[in-house]
Motif scaffolding. Structure first.
Motif, short mmCIF file in Angstrom:
data_model
loop_
_atom_site.label_atom_id
_atom_site.label_comp_id
_atom_site.label_asym_id
_atom_site.label_seq_id
_atom_site.Cartn_x
_atom_site.Cartn_y
_atom_site.Cartn_z
N THR A 94 9.79 63.53 32.98
CA THR A 94 9.47 62.59 34.04
C THR A 94 10.68 61.69 34.26
OG1 THR A 94 7.13 62.55 33.44
CG2 THR A 94 7.93 60.73 34.82
N ALA A 95 11.27 61.79 35.45
CA ALA A 95 12.37 60.90 35.83
C ALA A 95 11.76 59.67 36.49
CB ALA A 95 13.31 61.61 36.79
N THR A 96 12.23 58.51 36.10
CA THR A 96 11.63 57.27 36.58
C THR A 96 12.68 56.17 36.69
OG1 THR A 96 9.87 55.68 36.11
CG2 THR A 96 10.97 56.61 34.22
N GLY A 97 12.41 55.22 37.54
CA GLY A 97 13.29 54.07 37.69
C GLY A 97 13.01 53.02 36.63
N LYS A 98 13.96 52.13 36.42
CA LYS A 98 13.81 51.08 35.42
C LYS A 98 12.60 50.19 35.70
CE LYS A 98 18.63 50.64 33.96
NZ LYS A 98 19.15 51.85 34.50
N GLU A 99 12.30 49.99 36.98
CA GLU A 99 11.21 49.09 37.35
C GLU A 99 9.84 49.58 36.87
OE1 GLU A 99 11.50 52.24 40.32
OE2 GLU A 99 13.03 50.89 39.56
N ALA A 100 9.70 50.85 36.60
CA ALA A 100 8.42 51.40 36.13
C ALA A 100 8.16 51.08 34.66
CB ALA A 100 8.39 52.92 36.34
N GLY A 101 9.21 50.78 33.91
CA GLY A 101 9.06 50.42 32.50
C GLY A 101 8.92 51.60 31.56
N GLU A 102 9.02 52.82 32.05
CA GLU A 102 8.82 54.00 31.20
C GLU A 102 10.01 54.28 30.27
OE1 GLU A 102 6.08 55.41 30.80
OE2 GLU A 102 4.92 55.09 32.61
N THR A 103 11.14 53.66 30.53
CA THR A 103 12.30 53.81 29.65
C THR A 103 12.72 52.45 29.06
OG1 THR A 103 13.82 53.62 31.52
CG2 THR A 103 13.19 55.85 30.84
N ALA A 104 11.80 51.51 29.04
CA ALA A 104 12.11 50.15 28.60
C ALA A 104 12.60 50.08 27.16
CB ALA A 104 10.90 49.24 28.79
N HIS A 105 12.02 50.88 26.28
CA HIS A 105 12.40 50.81 24.87
C HIS A 105 13.81 51.33 24.62
CE1 HIS A 105 7.93 51.00 24.88
NE2 HIS A 105 8.13 49.91 24.17
N VAL A 106 14.15 52.45 25.25
CA VAL A 106 15.50 52.99 25.05
C VAL A 106 16.54 52.11 25.77
CG1 VAL A 106 15.58 54.68 26.97
CG2 VAL A 106 16.83 55.13 24.85
N GLU A 107 16.15 51.54 26.90
CA GLU A 107 17.06 50.61 27.59
C GLU A 107 17.33 49.39 26.71
OE1 GLU A 107 18.70 50.95 30.39
OE2 GLU A 107 17.74 52.69 31.26
#
Length: 114
Positions: A94-107
């Motif tokens: 699943t590709a997602t933008g930062k605003e969705a929060g789905e990659t918040a932990h790795v960011e």
């Protein structure tokens, strides 16, 4: 590295959800870039795999191969960098933008590295 990882619970679908991202640094001067690719388990916040190289599909493949098999079967959330789509199976990615929060932990992990 796999000896220190928490073994994912086979009955817990969230145990193998990964967040992946890449960040760059340089060696001695900015023209000598090194990209660090990370796969982080969302549930445990453990780095389950990493790769160092350029920002190419080849380095992304190195990251994917470094992910232990139980984790490689789970969902993987990334940004929209096209090489992820070429490497991670479509039904797991699943590709997602930062605003969705789905990659918040790795960011957040990458911000700590910076």
């Amino acid at each position: 590295m796999s000896e220190t990882l928490i073994k994912p619970d086979a009955n817990d679908m969230d145990a193998t959800v990964l967040e992946s991202d890449e960040l760059w640094s340089f060696v001695l001067k900015k023209t000598r870039q090194a990209w660090i690719w990370i796969a982080l388990c969302r549930k445990t916040r453990q780095v389950v795999a990493y790769a160092v190289g350029d920002r190419s599909e080849q380095t992304c493949r190195c990251l994917w191969k470094a992910i232990p098999l139980p984790y490689r079967k789970g969902r993987c959330f990334t940004d929209f960098w096209a090489v992820y789509q070429a490497v991670i199976p479509e039904d797991q990615h699943t590709a997602t933008g930062k605003e969705a929060g789905e990659t918040a932990h790795v960011e957040r992990w990458n911000n700590t590295l910076r």
